[in-house]
Design a protein around this motif. Structure first.
Motif, PDB file in Angstrom:
ATOM      1  N   VAL A  80     -16.810   4.832  47.488  1.00  0.00           N
ATOM      2  CA  VAL A  80     -15.457   5.312  47.714  1.00  0.00           C
ATOM      3  C   VAL A  80     -15.181   5.676  49.157  1.00  0.00           C
ATOM      4  CG1 VAL A  80     -15.050   6.133  45.379  1.00  0.00           C
ATOM      5  CG2 VAL A  80     -16.113   7.632  47.055  1.00  0.00           C
ATOM      6  N   GLY A  81     -14.027   5.264  49.590  1.00  0.00           N
ATOM      7  CA  GLY A  81     -13.440   5.835  50.787  1.00  0.00           C
ATOM      8  C   GLY A  81     -14.011   5.495  52.146  1.00  0.00           C
ATOM      9  N   ILE A  82     -15.254   5.022  52.194  1.00  0.00           N
ATOM     10  CA  ILE A  82     -15.861   4.786  53.500  1.00  0.00           C
ATOM     11  C   ILE A  82     -15.056   3.721  54.262  1.00  0.00           C
ATOM     12  CG2 ILE A  82     -17.926   3.992  54.688  1.00  0.00           C
ATOM     13  CD1 ILE A  82     -18.225   6.668  53.316  1.00  0.00           C
ATOM     14  N   VAL A 117      -6.339  16.032  45.712  1.00  0.00           N
ATOM     15  CA  VAL A 117      -7.625  15.655  45.142  1.00  0.00           C
ATOM     16  C   VAL A 117      -7.797  14.151  45.310  1.00  0.00           C
ATOM     17  CG1 VAL A 117      -9.070  15.663  43.091  1.00  0.00           C
ATOM     18  CG2 VAL A 117      -7.419  17.498  43.440  1.00  0.00           C
ATOM     19  N   ASP A 118      -8.845  13.754  46.011  1.00  0.00           N
ATOM     20  CA  ASP A 118      -9.044  12.324  46.257  1.00  0.00           C
ATOM     21  C   ASP A 118      -9.980  11.739  45.212  1.00  0.00           C
ATOM     22  OD1 ASP A 118      -8.744   9.883  47.427  1.00  0.00           O
ATOM     23  OD2 ASP A 118     -10.149  10.244  49.059  1.00  0.00           O
ATOM     24  N   GLU A 119      -9.802  10.471  44.949  1.00  0.00           N
ATOM     25  CA  GLU A 119     -10.630   9.750  43.974  1.00  0.00           C
ATOM     26  C   GLU A 119     -10.749  10.601  42.733  1.00  0.00           C
ATOM     27  OE1 GLU A 119     -11.134   6.830  44.379  1.00  0.00           O
ATOM     28  OE2 GLU A 119     -10.877   6.590  46.541  1.00  0.00           O
ATOM     29  N   GLN A 120      -9.597  10.928  42.217  1.00  0.00           N
ATOM     30  CA  GLN A 120      -9.528  12.002  41.266  1.00  0.00           C
ATOM     31  C   GLN A 120     -10.260  11.721  39.965  1.00  0.00           C
ATOM     32  OE1 GLN A 120      -7.629  13.536  38.725  1.00  0.00           O
ATOM     33  NE2 GLN A 120      -7.736  11.591  37.647  1.00  0.00           N
ATOM     34  N   GLY A 139      -4.077   2.683  52.121  1.00  0.00           N
ATOM     35  CA  GLY A 139      -3.625   3.710  53.051  1.00  0.00           C
ATOM     36  C   GLY A 139      -3.121   4.975  52.387  1.00  0.00           C
ATOM     37  N   LYS A 140      -3.835   5.430  51.397  1.00  0.00           N
ATOM     38  CA  LYS A 140      -3.444   6.660  50.719  1.00  0.00           C
ATOM     39  C   LYS A 140      -3.663   7.878  51.604  1.00  0.00           C
ATOM     40  CE  LYS A 140      -6.182   5.825  47.228  1.00  0.00           C
ATOM     41  NZ  LYS A 140      -6.586   4.433  47.569  1.00  0.00           N
ATOM     42  N   THR A 141      -4.743   7.814  52.390  1.00  0.00           N
ATOM     43  CA  THR A 141      -5.070   8.982  53.202  1.00  0.00           C
ATOM     44  C   THR A 141      -3.949   9.319  54.177  1.00  0.00           C
ATOM     45  OG1 THR A 141      -7.321   8.135  53.083  1.00  0.00           O
ATOM     46  CG2 THR A 141      -6.956  10.035  54.479  1.00  0.00           C
ATOM     47  N   ALA A 142      -3.363   8.283  54.746  1.00  0.00           N
ATOM     48  CA  ALA A 142      -2.282   8.530  55.707  1.00  0.00           C
ATOM     49  C   ALA A 142      -1.126   9.257  55.024  1.00  0.00           C
ATOM     50  CB  ALA A 142      -1.806   7.206  56.301  1.00  0.00           C
TER      51      ALA A 142
HETATM   52 MG    MG Z   1      -9.365   6.655  50.242  1.00  0.00          MG
END
Ligand code: MG
Ligand code: ADP
Length: 880
Positions: free
Chosen positions: A734-736, A569-572, A473-476
């Motif tokens: 990633v991320g999906i 920056v995501d999935e840096q 839950g990083k996006t939150a």
């Molecule tokens: Mg993510």
């Protein structure tokens, strides 16, 4: 015919020769010609590839490559910038290559570890140099000298005894000097730091009759016969002698040494000690080019010198023995001049010798040295060299960190502080966002958010790494941080590594932060319509867009903000360091939050992200179903298909992952590299699945060669359940986030890294409500025990960090991160896997020293070492 495009450029002189004319042409008439030379980009790309053996080029490869690929479309100012950048390289190369290496005293050769201070285009290096000298105030402020002049001045300043050209050593003539130069050994310094790759420990002498082909052995015998030793046309001379002991006779063969010399050194009847590798040659045993020395009567092999011999990388045309003698001469004459980059008290506290002593003992181990320790690089001397390398590296990080935090008085550049976000704000946007969220933040999320808010409310810019396993839950949390920034009137840029992920973030941000909290969320990706793009650029500049979500497209020159306050920056780990830097430079010292789901073992993260604060989300959202992982042998493939069908029948969804797309040149190469004709590929398997095992279900396809909009459409269908099984490549890595996907099959699982597989399986088990998910790893036939064992790690544990450690141990740091992407520095002596404890120690020591003496005024030698180490490389420390 030699193809010029392919021939490597090995020396700076050659590089200068190749670059001069094209660059001079392009810069003529105030760079007017830059507009004309359409082929220059391709030409320079070629040069870059061919010159990758030159350290300076390698160190700056990313800057040099910047802009070359779209040279054809580049506007003139951009071309000029590129030509300037390359011209600076040309200048520096011409300067260093003024004299042929080895002849007379060549102008200050670059020290082995450090690169000569580059100029103009190595902007970051300049910043660092400026910071160092500005904080130190040791050097009076001068007017900024011209770049080339500055480089020359720096070179002069660092010139000392260690810069003595090798040709001045006894036994080195122009020929040897040239050969040494090919290996980069130009000055005494280079020789001293040309460290042994390993040691050979001579075994006790054996009986000749007991020798077997393949042995590393030593024997003592008398010379019985000589043969050869004359050069034949076009061939290296070969010299052979026989030696004999009471048990038998064995041959000894030397290459490239004159027979005259050898017969004098080993006369008939002489007692000799021979040690080396035994080989079979025409049915006879021979020592091939061994170590050999005459042994006085009565002297035993154990008394003979060199029981432990350092082994160096081969230098073409210089015999190992001669090389050792040269290094010995360098030690005898110059060891005293070797500077200590580690303060004496610090070394003493650790029981470590001075650098000079360390070098001495590494090159010439004491006769009673513990061979096993030496071989494992575990002696105090090696430890000293490792410590120093890591210490100086961490010093750079510590200084960088201090500089990035400095505000106002403390700030060397006198730059303004970061925008203070959320201190006076009533948290309204954040409040709205949190209320609109369909769930409560977990305790870990709340804790991390509090850490971030603490940072944002300071005037020194946040530099924080948010680590959290997939699905944590990083996006939150990122959205909450964005809400704080927006509430304080600042803009936010969110950068994702792929369009797919950017699109998904856009949806989430729009829904939860846009609709939920009233922020204006927009996107900026490649391939947007011109009109849409320019409209968006205007809104960013005007400040009407609060949050922009995008890809690399955010980095383009014409993207500018009104008030960029926070960069996410995501999935840096998928971005190069410079890309992050570029985004950050679009604001006035914005706060930076980087997120990664690749759990990075501590030894690596301290190196890569050493100047970042780290927050960890170590808890998953509640109600997640467990993910069971099974390694499935090829023979049980049907079982996998059957399980997929069961899930599909129950109304859930599946991912089928393949290593290659199929039908493309890349794949042919990959398949070939894999050593098999047939690698199951996404494009072919989708047909096969539709026709066979998954007949009756909707099967979709997604891979990296599809256009962004095609991918988008497929993902939308999958999200909405219109597609049951999605055949995919690692684009979905990633991320999906599709909660009802509960089963994943990975084909050729043995070809993936563990961390990557872990990341992949993070796509399932997102459903909540306790629905169990299943990850089936199909290991192709006979993957080898190691491969299967590797995969079993995933059956056993779901702990991303444990998996990362295992992966790192199995594949090494370069592979693990993908060197190019990671910006992982190259260490000469240190090995991050082996030396984790030294790294931590060195880091603490460095941070303490910087706290105690930020200007390094009281530690001039350390300062010098840091400047040397970091010149031209400082961008590697700068993350954000
Ligand atoms: Mg993510
Ligand atoms: P990550 O980026 O860390 O891999 P995401 O941010 O994509 O993870 O979150 C994964 C899923 O978990 C999303 O569907 C998200 O909505 C959900 N989620 C996040 N936080 C919580 C929470 N506290 N409670 C329930 N679900 C959550």
């Amino acid at each position: 015919m030699a193809d010029n495009r392919l021939r490597p450029i090995g020396s700076r002189r050659e590089l200068a020769a190749v670059l001069r004319r094209p660059l001079e042409f392009a810069s003529r008439n105030g760079y007017a010609n830059a507009a004309l030379v359409d082929g220059l980009g391709a030409f320079l790309s070629g040069v870059l590839a061919r010159a990758s053996g030159i350290a300076e080029v390698r160190a700056l490869a990313d800057e040099l490559a910047d802009g070359l690929s779209d040279w054809g479309a580049a506007p003139v100012p951009r071309r000029v910038e590129i030509v300037r950048r390359w011209t600076t390289l040309l200048e520096s190369a011409s300067e260093g290559a003024g004299a042929a290496p080895g002849h007379q005293s060549s102008p200050s050769p670059p020290p082995r570890v450090a690169k000569p201070a580059p100029a103009e285009w190595a902007k970051h290096a300049r910043v660092q140099a400026k910071e160092l000298s500005a904080t130190a105030r040791a050097t009076p402020k001068k007017r900024k000298p011209k770049p080339a002049a500055a480089a020359a001045a720096a070179a002069r300043r660092t010139r000392g005894p260690l810069d003595t050209p090798v040709i001045e050593l006894k036994g080195v003539g122009p020929k040897i000097a040239d050969r040494l130069a090919v290996r980069g050994l130009r000055a005494v310094r280079d020789l001293l730091w040309f460290l042994p790759r390993r040691y050979s420990v001579r075994p006790p002498p054996a009986q000749i009759a007991d020798l077997q082909a393949g042995d590393e052995a030593a024997v003592v015998g008398r010379v019985r016969a000589h043969q050869g030793g004359w050069a034949r046309r076009g061939r290296r001379p070969t010299f052979r002698m026989d030696i004999e002991d009471a048990s038998g006779v064995v041959g000894v063969r030397f290459f490239g040494l004159s027979g005259g010399f050898l017969t004098r050194r080993f006369p008939l009847g002489e007692r000799v000690l021979v040690a080396g590798k035994v080989e079979e040659y025409r049915d006879r045993l021979e020592f091939s080019h061994p170590e050999a020395s005459p042994l006085a009567e009565g002297e035993s092999a154990a008394d003979a010198e060199g029981r432990i011999t350092p082994v160096y990388l081969d230098v073409d045309g210089v015999a190992p023995g001669s090389l050792r003698r040269l290094i010995a001469a360098a030690l005898d004459g110059f060891a005293d001049a070797v500077p200590d980059g580690v303060p004496t008290s610090m070394a003493e506290a650790r029981g470590l010798p001075s650098a000079a002593t360390a070098l001495e003992l590494v090159h010439r181990p004491a006769g009673d040295a513990d061979a096993a320790d030496l071989v494992a690089l575990r002696t105090h001397s090696w430890r000293r060299l490792i410590f120093e390398e890591l210490f100086i590296f961490q010093m750079g990080i510590a200084l960088r960190r201090r500089a990035s935090r400095a505000v106002g008085d403390d700030d060397p550049d006198g730059a303004a502080g970061a925008p203070v976000l959320g201190r006076s704000d009533d948290g309204e946007v954040l409040g709205r966002y949190l209320r609109a969220l369909p769930f409560e933040l977990t305790a870990a999320q709340s804790r991390v958010l509090a850490e971030i808010r603490g940072d944002l409310s300071q005037a020194s810019p946040m530099n924080r790494l948010l680590q959290g396993d997939v699905g944590s839950g990083k996006t939150a949390v990122a959205m909450a941080a964005a809400a704080v920034a927006v509430g304080a009137g600042a803009q936010v840029a969110v950068m994702a590594p792929t369009e797919l992920l950017a699109a998904q973030h856009l949806r989430t941000f729009r829904q939860q932060l846009g609709e939920g909290a009233g922020a204006a969320v927009a996107e900026l990706v490649g391939g947007m319509r011109k009109r849409a793009r320019s409209d968006e650029l205007r809104r960013l500049l005007a400040g009407t867009t609060d949050v922009v979500v995008g890809t690399h497209a955010l980095l383009q020159d014409d993207v500018a903000f009104r008030q960029l306050g926070l960069v996410i920056v995501d999935e840096q780990h998928r971005f190069g360091v410079r890309q992050r830097l570029a985004l950050r430079q679009k604001g006035q010292r914005p706060h930076v939050l980087v997120m990664t789901a690749t759990p990075i073992p501590r030894s690596l993260s301290l190196t890569l992200y050493g100047d970042l604060d780290v927050s960890v989300i170590d808890e998953r959202p509640p109600g997640r179903g467990p993910v069971v992982t099974e390694v499935v042998p090829e023979a049980r493939r049907d079982h996998a298909y059957q399980r997929v069908c069961e899930e599909l029948d129950a109304g859930r969804q599946a991912y089928m992952v393949y290593p290659v797309v199929g039908d493309g040149p890349d794949d042919a190469a990959k398949a070939e590299a894999a050593g098999r004709d047939e690698l199951r590929a996404a494009t072919t398997m989708v047909e096969e699945l539709r026709a066979g095992p998954l007949r009756g279900h909707t099967v979709g396809l997604i891979h990296g060669r599809m256009s962004p909009s095609e991918k988008e459409a497929v993902m939308a269908d999958f999200s909405a359940g219109r597609i049951g099984a999605l055949v995919a490549t690692t684009v979905i890595e990633v991320g999906i986030d599709v909660p009802s996907a509960t089963v994943m099959v990975v084909e050729h699982a043995e070809r993936f890294g563990l961390a990557q597989l872990h990341q992949l399986r993070g796509r399932i088990g997102r459903g909540g409500q306790g629905v169990a998910s299943l990850c089936l790893l199909i290991a192709s036939d006979a993957p080898g025990r190691n491969a299967e064992e590797r995969l079993r790690t995933l059956e056993r544990t779901d702990d991303g960090f444990a998996i990362a450690e295992a992966d790192l141990l199995q594949r090494g740091p370069g592979e693990f991160l993908g060197v190019r992407q990671s910006g992982l520095p190259r260490f000469e002596v240190a090995d991050l896997l082996r030396d984790g404890d030294v790294l931590r120690d060195a880091r603490e020591a460095a941070f303490e020293l910087v706290d105690a003496d930020p200007s390094l005024r009281r530690h001039p030698k350390v300062r010098e070492a840091v400047e040397e180490r970091w010149a031209g490389n400082v961008e590697l420390v700068e993350v954000g």
